[in-house]
Design a protein around this motif. Structure first.
Motif, mmCIF file in Angstrom:
data_model
loop_
_atom_site.group_PDB
_atom_site.id
_atom_site.type_symbol
_atom_site.label_atom_id
_atom_site.label_comp_id
_atom_site.label_asym_id
_atom_site.label_seq_id
_atom_site.Cartn_x
_atom_site.Cartn_y
_atom_site.Cartn_z
ATOM 1 N N ARG A 5 -55.439 -37.223 -46.743
ATOM 2 C CA ARG A 5 -55.550 -38.445 -45.937
ATOM 3 C C ARG A 5 -54.562 -38.442 -44.777
ATOM 4 O O ARG A 5 -54.874 -38.927 -43.682
ATOM 5 N N HIS A 6 -53.369 -37.895 -45.006
ATOM 6 C CA HIS A 6 -52.312 -37.993 -44.006
ATOM 7 C C HIS A 6 -52.023 -36.674 -43.289
ATOM 8 O O HIS A 6 -51.097 -36.618 -42.463
ATOM 9 N N GLY A 7 -52.795 -35.627 -43.576
ATOM 10 C CA GLY A 7 -52.605 -34.356 -42.882
ATOM 11 C C GLY A 7 -51.300 -33.665 -43.211
ATOM 12 O O GLY A 7 -50.704 -32.985 -42.372
ATOM 13 N N ILE A 8 -50.831 -33.840 -44.450
ATOM 14 C CA ILE A 8 -49.570 -33.232 -44.883
ATOM 15 C C ILE A 8 -49.851 -31.843 -45.470
ATOM 16 O O ILE A 8 -50.729 -31.680 -46.318
ATOM 17 N N TRP A 9 -49.084 -30.864 -45.039
ATOM 18 C CA TRP A 9 -49.205 -29.525 -45.603
ATOM 19 C C TRP A 9 -48.575 -29.480 -46.995
ATOM 20 O O TRP A 9 -47.587 -30.169 -47.264
ATOM 21 N N ARG A 48 -54.842 -28.220 -45.977
ATOM 22 C CA ARG A 48 -53.558 -27.695 -45.504
ATOM 23 C C ARG A 48 -52.742 -27.260 -46.724
ATOM 24 O O ARG A 48 -51.811 -27.941 -47.143
ATOM 25 N N LEU A 49 -53.129 -26.136 -47.270
ATOM 26 C CA LEU A 49 -52.559 -25.652 -48.524
ATOM 27 C C LEU A 49 -52.190 -24.180 -48.400
ATOM 28 O O LEU A 49 -53.019 -23.355 -47.985
ATOM 29 N N ILE A 50 -50.949 -23.864 -48.768
ATOM 30 C CA ILE A 50 -50.484 -22.478 -48.831
ATOM 31 C C ILE A 50 -49.885 -22.244 -50.214
ATOM 32 O O ILE A 50 -49.025 -23.010 -50.664
ATOM 33 N N SER A 51 -50.338 -21.198 -50.880
ATOM 34 C CA SER A 51 -49.800 -20.806 -52.177
ATOM 35 C C SER A 51 -49.042 -19.499 -52.023
ATOM 36 O O SER A 51 -49.544 -18.537 -51.440
ATOM 37 N N LEU A 92 -44.495 -31.513 -44.556
ATOM 38 C CA LEU A 92 -44.704 -30.523 -45.611
ATOM 39 C C LEU A 92 -44.178 -31.026 -46.948
ATOM 40 O O LEU A 92 -43.081 -31.590 -47.019
ATOM 41 N N LEU A 93 -44.960 -30.805 -47.995
ATOM 42 C CA LEU A 93 -44.511 -30.969 -49.379
ATOM 43 C C LEU A 93 -44.270 -29.583 -49.963
ATOM 44 O O LEU A 93 -45.131 -28.700 -49.869
ATOM 45 N N VAL A 94 -43.102 -29.382 -50.578
ATOM 46 C CA VAL A 94 -42.784 -28.129 -51.250
ATOM 47 C C VAL A 94 -42.673 -28.393 -52.741
ATOM 48 O O VAL A 94 -41.943 -29.284 -53.170
ATOM 49 N N LEU A 95 -43.415 -27.626 -53.515
ATOM 50 C CA LEU A 95 -43.486 -27.859 -54.956
ATOM 51 C C LEU A 95 -43.542 -26.525 -55.681
ATOM 52 O O LEU A 95 -44.258 -25.608 -55.260
ATOM 53 N N PRO A 137 -37.967 -27.830 -35.682
ATOM 54 C CA PRO A 137 -36.743 -28.597 -35.911
ATOM 55 C C PRO A 137 -37.033 -30.100 -35.937
ATOM 56 O O PRO A 137 -37.779 -30.610 -35.099
ATOM 57 N N GLY A 138 -36.472 -30.768 -36.929
ATOM 58 C CA GLY A 138 -36.669 -32.202 -37.062
ATOM 59 C C GLY A 138 -37.824 -32.601 -37.952
ATOM 60 O O GLY A 138 -37.968 -33.789 -38.285
ATOM 61 N N ASP A 139 -38.669 -31.653 -38.357
ATOM 62 C CA ASP A 139 -39.777 -31.981 -39.253
ATOM 63 C C ASP A 139 -39.257 -32.475 -40.592
ATOM 64 O O ASP A 139 -38.194 -32.052 -41.059
ATOM 65 N N ARG A 140 -40.034 -33.353 -41.211
ATOM 66 C CA ARG A 140 -39.652 -33.916 -42.509
ATOM 67 C C ARG A 140 -40.346 -33.140 -43.628
ATOM 68 O O ARG A 140 -41.571 -32.982 -43.620
ATOM 69 N N VAL A 141 -39.557 -32.669 -44.599
ATOM 70 C CA VAL A 141 -40.065 -31.927 -45.745
ATOM 71 C C VAL A 141 -39.675 -32.677 -47.010
ATOM 72 O O VAL A 141 -38.545 -33.125 -47.151
#
Length: 398
Positions: A203-207, A238-241, A175-178, A121-125
């Motif tokens: 660089r920033h550890g973003i999933w 940090r990649l999920i497909s 997290l980035l969702v694409l 909860p509160g994470d930025r996506v």
């Protein structure tokens, strides 16, 4: 001991506020009002009008007749996980192992599982939009916040402002969702953008959670699939497909997909699958295996059909006054707008009521889609032609 004298009424029974505030599906709202009517010509759902190929159905039927009706492993049967890994290895010319694969009970279930793995909860996506609403609402269900980066039309085609996206991917982003090829626009990410996003997120550890359900449904005959993040995957990324058998193999009703993720996540992912669905039915897994082993001719046939039907519908739409149809490279949709029709839900309702034409309102995919309509063209040319005639009738006011 004192008794609690409060009285509770049925009207006090509520789901938690986050769930109550979820918007309902505008597509379902339209469809539910007309499903079953012989007067309606629907193009609102994203699926082919052809049944699943017979060899896939037969594989599942044979599994049932063999009595394969018991629980299976949480992550999927080893034969299917190995087949998916082999498929990805061949498709992307990058080695993948079964230890990186989990079988899920649909693509949308895979998206939920991935979000449950990563989000607090509160994470930025950050999400690239417009987008199938399930993809952006799943993080919200889990208490995350969503920042949207909208696609725009440049030079007559859908495009992503990569600089703006990078700016939104702040170090605080989880997290980035694409989704590419994109539902609803058909926009497809290019290799340069993939590399830029990967470098920044490393660089920033973003999933990165990428929905690649439409990757095989690319209009360029010279390539076997759309550009993907997977060929660039390196240990530690940090990649999920997420993918699904629904679209390329015409298996929408089967509800089976997969997750390709870093191996260290698999033990926890197995626990989440246990607490969500436990496992996928084995006859379904047998059908999925048949799709991978024998399905390339069917995929090629569908791709050829989609190229033809897209050209047909685009040619007809562009011949109509005030209609804009930006170019796109993949998926099974035409996302278009009609000059003077700025409220897409109102327009969709008018089309349904006056000429029996069922299209998906662009606002179903977020505010960026308002004023647009989505038309699924994975159907026969005869049905498309009937739909075009109904749209012409609507625009002529007759």
């Amino acid at each position: 001991m004192e008794m609690d004298n409060r009285k509770f009424r049925s009207s006090d029974l509520f789901a938690r506020s986050t769930v109550r505030e979820l918007p309902g599906s505008l597509i379902r709202e339209l469809a539910n009002s007309a499903i079953g009517s012989s007067e309606i010509l629907p193009f609102w759902f994203g699926e082919s009008d052809q049944s699943t190929p017979m060899f896939i159905r037969e594989a599942a039927a044979q599994s049932i007749m063999r009595g394969e009706t018991f629980y299976s492993q949480n992550l999927g049967r080893p034969y299917l996980r190995e087949a998916i890994a082999s498929y990805l290895t061949q498709l992307h010319q990058k080695p993948f192992s079964a230890d990186q694969i989990a079988v899920a009970g649909s693509g949308v279930s895979a998206l939920m599982l991935a979000a449950q793995l990563l989000l607090e909860p509160g994470d930025r996506v950050v999400a690239v939009t417009p987008l199938w609403p399930n993809v952006v609402e799943i993080p919200r269900i889990l208490g995350a916040t969503i920042a949207r980066v909208g696609l725009t039309v440049r030079g007559g085609r859908w495009a992503l402002d990569i600089d703006r996206l990078i700016q939104e991917l702040t170090p605080e982003t989880r997290l980035l969702v694409l989704n590419s090829p994109n539902n609803p626009t058909g926009w497809t990410i290019g290799q340069e953008s993939i590399l830029a996003i990967l470098a920044h997120c490393r660089r920033h550890g973003i999933w990165i959670l990428v929905d690649e359900v439409y990757e095989r449904l690319i209009h360029d005959q010279a390539v076997s699939s759309a550009p993907s993040f997977l060929p660039h995957y390196e240990a530690g990324d940090r990649l999920i497909s997420v993918n699904s058998f629904s679209k390329a193999w015409s298996m929408t009703g089967w509800r089976v997909g997969w997750i390709c993720a870093p191996e260290p996540l698999m033990q926890d992912l197995a626990k989440l699958i246990e607490y969500n669905t436990s496992c996928v039915a084995e006859p379904t897994q047998r059908g999925a295996l048949a799709a991978l082993e024998h399905g390339e001719p069917a995929v090629s046939l569908l791709r050829s059909h989609l190229r033809d039907t897209r050209k047909f519908i685009v040619d007809h739409l562009e011949s109509l006054p005030g209609v804009e149809v930006p170019a796109a490279d993949g998926a099974m949709y035409v996302f278009f707008q009609i000059n003077g029709y700025d409220d897409s839900m109102d327009t969709a309702r008018q089309l349904l009521r006056t000429v029996g034409l069922g299209l998906a309102p662009g606002s179903a995919f977020g505010p960026e889609g308002n004023g647009w309509l989505r038309w699924c063209h994975a159907v026969s040319q005869e049905r498309l032609n009937d739909g075009v005639q109904r749209l012409k009738q609507f625009l002529s006011g007759s």
